[in-house]
Design a protein around this motif. Structure first.
Motif, PDB file in Angstrom:
ATOM      1  N   THR A 141      58.608  43.173  49.797  1.00 54.07           N
ATOM      2  CA  THR A 141      57.255  42.844  49.318  1.00 54.07           C
ATOM      3  C   THR A 141      56.711  41.577  49.989  1.00 54.07           C
ATOM      4  N   ALA A 142      57.605  40.768  50.562  1.00 56.51           N
ATOM      5  CA  ALA A 142      57.127  39.549  51.240  1.00 56.51           C
ATOM      6  C   ALA A 142      56.199  39.927  52.393  1.00 56.51           C
ATOM      7  N   ILE A 143      56.622  40.899  53.184  1.00 53.82           N
ATOM      8  CA  ILE A 143      55.795  41.246  54.343  1.00 53.82           C
ATOM      9  C   ILE A 143      54.540  42.017  53.899  1.00 53.82           C
ATOM     10  N   ARG A 144      54.638  42.732  52.784  1.00 53.47           N
ATOM     11  CA  ARG A 144      53.433  43.424  52.294  1.00 53.47           C
ATOM     12  C   ARG A 144      52.401  42.424  51.788  1.00 53.47           C
ATOM     13  N   VAL A 145      52.886  41.319  51.226  1.00 57.03           N
ATOM     14  CA  VAL A 145      51.949  40.273  50.800  1.00 57.03           C
ATOM     15  C   VAL A 145      51.257  39.664  52.031  1.00 57.03           C
ATOM     16  N   ALA A 146      51.989  39.538  53.119  1.00 57.60           N
ATOM     17  CA  ALA A 146      51.368  39.014  54.345  1.00 57.60           C
ATOM     18  C   ALA A 146      50.247  39.957  54.815  1.00 57.60           C
ATOM     19  N   CYS A 147      50.511  41.254  54.786  1.00 57.63           N
ATOM     20  CA  CYS A 147      49.486  42.236  55.199  1.00 57.63           C
ATOM     21  C   CYS A 147      48.292  42.184  54.238  1.00 57.63           C
ATOM     22  N   GLY A 148      48.580  42.081  52.947  1.00 57.09           N
ATOM     23  CA  GLY A 148      47.518  42.033  51.939  1.00 57.09           C
ATOM     24  C   GLY A 148      46.693  40.770  52.056  1.00 57.09           C
ATOM     25  N   SER A 149      47.340  39.703  52.473  1.00 55.36           N
ATOM     26  CA  SER A 149      46.646  38.430  52.651  1.00 55.36           C
ATOM     27  C   SER A 149      45.584  38.564  53.750  1.00 55.36           C
ATOM     28  N   LEU A 150      45.960  39.259  54.797  1.00 56.81           N
ATOM     29  CA  LEU A 150      45.013  39.523  55.887  1.00 56.81           C
ATOM     30  C   LEU A 150      43.850  40.387  55.373  1.00 56.81           C
ATOM     31  N   ALA A 151      44.178  41.370  54.551  1.00 51.08           N
ATOM     32  CA  ALA A 151      43.135  42.241  53.974  1.00 51.08           C
ATOM     33  C   ALA A 151      42.195  41.431  53.081  1.00 51.08           C
ATOM     34  N   LYS A 152      42.765  40.498  52.308  1.00 51.26           N
ATOM     35  CA  LYS A 152      41.927  39.644  51.441  1.00 51.26           C
ATOM     36  C   LYS A 152      40.987  38.804  52.283  1.00 51.26           C
ATOM     37  N   LYS A 153      41.503  38.318  53.409  1.00 51.43           N
ATOM     38  CA  LYS A 153      40.670  37.490  54.291  1.00 51.43           C
ATOM     39  C   LYS A 153      39.508  38.318  54.834  1.00 51.43           C
TER      40      LYS A 153
END
Ligand code: EPS
Length: 390
Positions: free
Chosen positions: A136-148
């Motif tokens: 889930t750590a790397i999925r949070v990184a991907c989601g962070s980009l999506a939030k941006k």
């Protein structure tokens, strides 16, 4: 947009490749690291989180603080790898380490046994390393980009914890709280809860579970504001955005259920107390006085905030042993462990936020194009104007 992840819990790193992110999205590693840090925190986390300090590295697709439009590659290293490199090596395991840390005892509630039978791994470490929620750590990184990406269009995403074990937080009045309020309050709460009184009780419930060698689950909620009408589509089953979000939530390790808006409560209410009446004003265009449907009708966004909840089961790695069967001897045994989180619900709320953000961002790109951020902004502006007067 799409992404894939790779990586084992005790391997050298987690990796993601993301395709389809528009060019000229401003992004920095510090912004992603902030979300990675949010996921690592939370009352009830175990000792592994003291070893890790998650930091992202962009290794492709970002230059000079902007996406280029090329595939993006992200890496988050596992610090624990140093303790595991001889066991988790891609090359042959040396003689000294042969047979060490192998797993023949499946843990109830994990992927161990099913995965082992399916992929014919006598050493179930090959299953548990990938099924671990470390991913889930790397999925949070991907989601962070999506939030941006979403924030470029004034679409904001936040999460909070609604329940931990027996303790339910008061239902927040989303008309009273802005997304900024939700972010501020949850950031200061060790259990990411908006209700301070409930938060205290949640922490005591976690303490109690820990003392008893047990674990505890909960309910998380994700809210997305500023969403234009018409993301997703009614025309085909696999284009319904609420359906995609439900799948994304269910894909989070240990999640067992999803609700949108009032969710399961809709079964108890008459239709007149479920559906949201339609209103119009010069300033807002079409809007709803209530948001019981959580921002969705016909698999499309209706312009109201998206409200989605997910339920996380208690983590199945327990100090209190549960009975299982050794696959080598077929003898029963009682599973015992070395370390575990007693509650990861606050962390899971950050993961839920990430996966929901991803689905909304993806639907946004499908509607408004995905080549260039500026181009998308022009298209959004004319669409919103037209929708107001429609
Ligand atoms: C996890 C087990 C624990 C957690 C891990 C998820 O790891 P370990 O087996 O190394 O003690 O700490 O969570 C993370 C590493 C993380 O980053 O969230 C599991 O089995 O799912």
């Amino acid at each position: 947009m799409r992404y894939l992840t790779a990586g084992e819990s005790h391997g050298p790193q987690l990796t993601a490749i993301i395709e389809g992110v528009p060019a000229f999205l401003p992004i920095t590693t510090a912004e992603i690291n902030n979300d990675l840090e949010r996921r690592q925190k939370g009352y009830g986390r175990g000792r592994r989180m003291q070893i890790e300090k998650d930091q992202v590295q962009f290794v492709a697709g970002v230059r000079d603080g902007h996406t280029t439009g090329a595939p993006i590659a992200l890496v988050v290293e596992n610090k624990d790898w140093t303790h595991w490199q001889h066991i988790m090596t891609a090359d042959h395991i040396d003689e000294e380490n042969q047979g060490k840390r192998t797993v023949s005892r499946p843990r109830p509630g994990h992927a161990d046994l099913n995965g082992a039978i399916k992929y014919k791994h006598r050493d179930m470490r090959n299953i548990l390393e990938r099924s671990s929620a470390r991913e889930t750590a790397i999925r949070v990184a991907c989601g962070s980009l999506a939030k941006k990406l979403l924030s470029e269009f004034n679409i904001e995403v936040a999460c909070h914890v609604r329940r931990i074990g027996p303790v339910e937080a008061a239902v927040p009045d989303l008309n009273e709280l802005s997304i900024a309020d939700i972010k501020r309050i949850t950031e200061d709460s060790p259990v990411r809860c908006l209700d301070a009184e409930a938060a205290e009780k949640m922490m005591r419930a976690i303490d109690q579970a820990k003392e008893e060698g047990d674990s505890i689950g909960g309910v998380v909620e994700v809210i997305v504001t500023g969403v234009p009408i018409g993301l997703g589509s009614h025309v085909q089953w696999d284009r319904k955005l609420d359906g995609k979000i439900a799948q994304a939530i269910m894909s989070i390790q240990a999640f067992k259920g999803v609700e949108v808006g009032i969710g399961f409560e809709a079964a108890e209410r008459p239709g007149s107390e479920v559906h949201d009446e339609i209103a119009w004003s010069e300033e807002r265009g079409y809007y709803r006085k209530t948001n019981r449907l959580g921002g969705f009708e016909g698999g499309m966004t209706n312009g109201m905030p998206i409200v989605v909840r997910g339920v996380m089961k208690p983590i199945p790695t327990l100090y209190k042993p549960l009975q299982s069967v050794d696959i080598d001897t077929k003898e029963p045994f009682e599973a015992s462990i070395e370390r575990s989180d007693s509650c990861a619900v606050p962390a899971a709320s950050v993961v839920a936020e990430a996966v929901v953000a991803w689905e909304v961002a993806n639907a946004f790109c499908e509607k408004f194009g995905s080549d260039h951020i500026g181009e998308m902004k022009s298209l959004l502006q004319s669409y919103v104007e037209e929708a107001k007067q429609f």
